[in-house]
Design an enzyme around this catalytic site. Structure first.
Site, PDB file in Angstrom:
ATOM      1  N   ARG A   1       4.831 -42.887  24.685  1.00 27.24           N
ATOM      2  CA  ARG A   1       4.975 -43.734  25.874  1.00 27.24           C
ATOM      3  C   ARG A   1       3.736 -43.524  26.730  1.00 27.24           C
ATOM      4  O   ARG A   1       2.900 -42.679  26.424  1.00 27.24           O
ATOM      5  CB  ARG A   1       6.301 -43.486  26.625  1.00 27.24           C
ATOM      6  CG  ARG A   1       6.872 -42.106  26.599  1.00 27.24           C
ATOM      7  CD  ARG A   1       6.029 -41.080  27.248  1.00 27.24           C
ATOM      8  NE  ARG A   1       5.705 -41.440  28.612  1.00 27.24           N
ATOM      9  CZ  ARG A   1       4.718 -40.922  29.314  1.00 27.24           C
ATOM     10  NH1 ARG A   1       3.918 -40.004  28.778  1.00 27.24           N
ATOM     11  NH2 ARG A   1       4.476 -41.287  30.553  1.00 27.24           N
ATOM     12  N   GLY A   2       3.652 -44.301  27.834  1.00 26.05           N
ATOM     13  CA  GLY A   2       2.429 -44.272  28.633  1.00 26.05           C
ATOM     14  C   GLY A   2       1.542 -45.412  28.155  1.00 26.05           C
ATOM     15  O   GLY A   2       1.341 -45.586  26.940  1.00 26.05           O
ATOM     16  N   ALA A   3       1.013 -46.198  29.118  1.00 31.69           N
ATOM     17  CA  ALA A   3       0.344 -47.450  28.758  1.00 31.69           C
ATOM     18  C   ALA A   3      -0.791 -47.277  27.721  1.00 31.69           C
ATOM     19  O   ALA A   3      -0.774 -47.949  26.681  1.00 31.69           O
ATOM     20  CB  ALA A   3      -0.160 -48.123  30.030  1.00 31.69           C
TER      21      ALA A   3
ATOM     22  N   ARG B   1       7.994 -53.194  24.146  1.00 25.65           N
ATOM     23  CA  ARG B   1       8.040 -52.907  25.587  1.00 25.65           C
ATOM     24  C   ARG B   1       7.209 -53.974  26.319  1.00 25.65           C
ATOM     25  O   ARG B   1       6.076 -54.244  25.922  1.00 25.65           O
ATOM     26  CB  ARG B   1       7.490 -51.495  25.892  1.00 25.65           C
ATOM     27  CG  ARG B   1       8.312 -50.377  25.251  1.00 25.65           C
ATOM     28  CD  ARG B   1       8.007 -49.022  25.865  1.00 25.65           C
ATOM     29  NE  ARG B   1       8.593 -48.877  27.182  1.00 25.65           N
ATOM     30  CZ  ARG B   1       8.314 -47.858  28.006  1.00 25.65           C
ATOM     31  NH1 ARG B   1       7.457 -46.925  27.630  1.00 25.65           N
ATOM     32  NH2 ARG B   1       8.885 -47.776  29.196  1.00 25.65           N
TER      33      ARG B   1
ATOM     34  N   GLN C   1      10.093 -38.074  33.176  1.00 24.98           N
ATOM     35  CA  GLN C   1       8.735 -37.989  32.606  1.00 24.98           C
ATOM     36  C   GLN C   1       7.895 -36.956  33.367  1.00 24.98           C
ATOM     37  O   GLN C   1       6.961 -36.393  32.819  1.00 24.98           O
ATOM     38  CB  GLN C   1       8.011 -39.346  32.669  1.00 24.98           C
ATOM     39  CG  GLN C   1       8.773 -40.552  32.195  1.00 24.98           C
ATOM     40  CD  GLN C   1       9.066 -40.548  30.730  1.00 24.98           C
ATOM     41  OE1 GLN C   1       9.467 -39.520  30.203  1.00 24.98           O
ATOM     42  NE2 GLN C   1       8.923 -41.671  30.087  1.00 24.98           N
TER      43      GLN C   1
ATOM     44  N   ASP D   1       0.623 -49.128  34.584  1.00 21.84           N
ATOM     45  CA  ASP D   1       0.954 -49.848  33.348  1.00 21.84           C
ATOM     46  C   ASP D   1       0.311 -51.218  33.315  1.00 21.84           C
ATOM     47  O   ASP D   1       0.074 -51.785  32.249  1.00 21.84           O
ATOM     48  CB  ASP D   1       2.466 -49.984  33.204  1.00 21.84           C
ATOM     49  CG  ASP D   1       3.058 -48.630  32.882  1.00 21.84           C
ATOM     50  OD1 ASP D   1       3.302 -47.855  33.811  1.00 21.84           O
ATOM     51  OD2 ASP D   1       3.213 -48.336  31.679  1.00 21.84           O
TER      52      ASP D   1
ATOM     53  N   ASN E   1       3.723 -49.610  37.977  1.00 22.11           N
ATOM     54  CA  ASN E   1       3.769 -48.263  37.409  1.00 22.11           C
ATOM     55  C   ASN E   1       5.225 -47.806  37.417  1.00 22.11           C
ATOM     56  O   ASN E   1       6.124 -48.510  37.891  1.00 22.11           O
ATOM     57  CB  ASN E   1       2.871 -47.309  38.221  1.00 22.11           C
ATOM     58  CG  ASN E   1       2.666 -45.982  37.512  1.00 22.11           C
ATOM     59  OD1 ASN E   1       2.366 -45.949  36.315  1.00 22.11           O
ATOM     60  ND2 ASN E   1       2.834 -44.878  38.220  1.00 22.11           N
ATOM     61  N   LYS E   2       5.452 -46.618  36.902  1.00 24.07           N
ATOM     62  CA  LYS E   2       6.813 -46.079  36.755  1.00 24.07           C
ATOM     63  C   LYS E   2       7.640 -46.245  38.016  1.00 24.07           C
ATOM     64  O   LYS E   2       7.144 -46.033  39.123  1.00 24.07           O
ATOM     65  CB  LYS E   2       6.686 -44.601  36.360  1.00 24.07           C
ATOM     66  CG  LYS E   2       7.948 -43.820  36.261  1.00 24.07           C
ATOM     67  CD  LYS E   2       8.975 -44.387  35.304  1.00 24.07           C
ATOM     68  CE  LYS E   2       8.421 -44.631  33.910  1.00 24.07           C
ATOM     69  NZ  LYS E   2       9.417 -45.248  33.014  1.00 24.07           N
TER      70      LYS E   2
HETATM   71  O1  MRU Z   1       8.031 -45.497  30.657  1.00 24.78           O
HETATM   72  P1  MRU Z   1       6.717 -44.800  30.445  1.00 24.78           P
HETATM   73  O2  MRU Z   1       6.852 -43.319  30.305  1.00 24.78           O
HETATM   74  O3  MRU Z   1       5.914 -45.433  29.334  1.00 24.78           O
HETATM   75  O4  MRU Z   1       5.922 -45.073  31.791  1.00 24.78           O
HETATM   76  C1  MRU Z   1       4.648 -44.517  31.916  1.00 24.78           C
HETATM   77  C2  MRU Z   1       4.046 -44.723  33.236  1.00 24.78           C
HETATM   78  O5  MRU Z   1       4.564 -45.407  34.094  1.00 24.78           O
HETATM   79  C3  MRU Z   1       2.687 -44.127  33.436  1.00 24.78           C
HETATM   80  O6  MRU Z   1       2.520 -43.707  34.742  1.00 24.78           O
HETATM   81  C4  MRU Z   1       1.646 -45.208  33.101  1.00 24.78           C
HETATM   82  O7  MRU Z   1       1.864 -45.722  31.833  1.00 24.78           O
HETATM   83  C5  MRU Z   1       0.275 -44.699  33.202  1.00 24.78           C
HETATM   84  S1  MRU Z   1      -0.111 -43.727  31.832  1.00 24.78           S
HETATM   85  C6  MRU Z   1      -1.695 -43.232  31.823  1.00 24.78           C
END
Ligand code: MRU
Length: 344
Positions: free
Chosen positions: A46-48, A89, A194, A235, A245-246
């Protein structure tokens, strides 16, 4: 060296299984693009930026899996794989970015052998570039932080959200590597933690001073002068400077404004979506069980209605600067973001 989240080795993809952290550091190996799609869907990765590169690796696996002997046949196999990977996603734009790049590479090749070779090489290069751009972003962004700063971060925008080094945590790493004494406050980031499972694990693993707070203590820590600056990842960032973002990032940014604390976002140019408007962005809604329980323990009554968005939008007026691998965009963002893209 910090953790490597996703890697291409011997025609297979190796990932850290992030659902197992922080209890065990386990690696999984995939040879089928459908497994990559499932890994993205279930947050194994996970993470963009990490899902952007994983999508690209998924297409590389698809090219090897297909027994096509003609270019047209292989391209239609890849386009189907792209659709399956894309639908995993919806919010992080890096996934579409990574998939589109690989399809372009495949389109440019002439034979099936060339396609297979080129998409594998291009996805490996994308993974290497991700680390390099995070390191550049870190160096550029570290200038914004001072000796003895305590920096708050939300969610995980670290090595685990990228191929390695991280975006927001990359900036923190670089500030520390430049000799500054830096402390971090990580929010736990409900509902799937997270922050506590991943950010706290990763920073502790790398020997960086980190304190964990419940999400509900963001206001308390700011009001009591325990935080000097904030840096988070993203994201998706629109050309206007709207940052997705999250979930919870918007609350942190609003609270930062109330307390006059600079709020920064760190993200590579691959996270910018220069075409969409806020009404076009789909916010992923996740399952109710993430909110009605913690692990296997039920924490809400059966049958309760749940609203569980995975992301929120922070408007540009709450943001002090957006750190990229090519420079820092400052308000007004529409102009400064445009300039960053024109210069590159
Ligand atoms: O649901 P996730 O864990 O994929 O969400 C991740 C985030 O929101 C991160 O902050 C974002 O992707 C930046 S990652 C460098």
């Amino acid at each position: 060296m910090s953790l490597k989240t996703v890697e291409w080795k011997n025609n297979s993809v190796i990932m850290i299984d992030q659902t197992k952290l922080p209890n065990t550091l386990e690696f999984v190996t995939y040879t089928d693009f459908n497994q990559i799609a499932e890994a993205i869907r279930t947050l194994v990765v996970r993470g963009a930026p990490a899902i952007g590169v994983s999508g690209a690796f998924g297409l590389a696996l698809a090219a090897l899996q297909s027994d096509a002997t003609e270019k047209d046949e292989l391209m239609s196999y890849l386009k189907n794989a792209k659709k399956i990977l894309f639908e995993t996603r919806p919010t992080a734009v890096n996934l579409a970015w990574g998939l589109d790049k690989i399809i372009q590479v495949a389109n440019q090749a002439d034979t099936v052998d060339e396609i297979r070779n080129d998409v594998v090489e291009a996805s490996k290069k994308m993974a290497e570039d991700d680390i390099q751009s995070n390191m550049s972003m870190g160096k550029i962004g570290s200038e914004l932080f001072d000796d003895n700063d305590t920096i708050m971060t939300h969610c995980n925008a670290g090595a685990l959200a990228t191929v390695g080094y991280g975006t927001a945590l990359g900036v923190i790493r670089a500030a520390k590597e430049s000799g500054k004494n830096i402390k971090v406050i990580a929010t736990e980031t409900r509902p799937v933690q997270q922050g506590s499972r991943l950010t706290a694990f990763e920073l502790k693993h790398d020997g960086i001073d980190v304190s964990l707070i419940p999400d509900t203590a963001v206001g308390y820590t700011m009001a009591n002068d325990l935080v000097n600056k904030i840096v988070v990842g993203a994201d998706r960032i629109l050309r206007t400077g709207h940052v997705y973002n999250k979930i919870g990032t918007y609350q942190v940014a609003t609270m930062a404004k109330q307390h006059n604390i600079p709020f920064y976002v760190a993200a590579p140019l691959s996270t910018f979506d220069m075409k969409s408007n806020p009404q076009d962005v789909i916010i992923e809604q996740r399952k109710a069980s993430e909110v009605t329980g913690i692990g296997d323990k039920k924490t809400a009554p059966d049958g309760i209605n749940v609203i569980n968005p995975a992301f929120d939008m922070t408007p540009p007026e709450l943001i002090s600067g957006i750190i990229t691998e090519k420079g820092i965009a400052k308000p007004s963002f529409e102009d400064s973001i445009k300039k960053l893209f024109e210069a590159n």
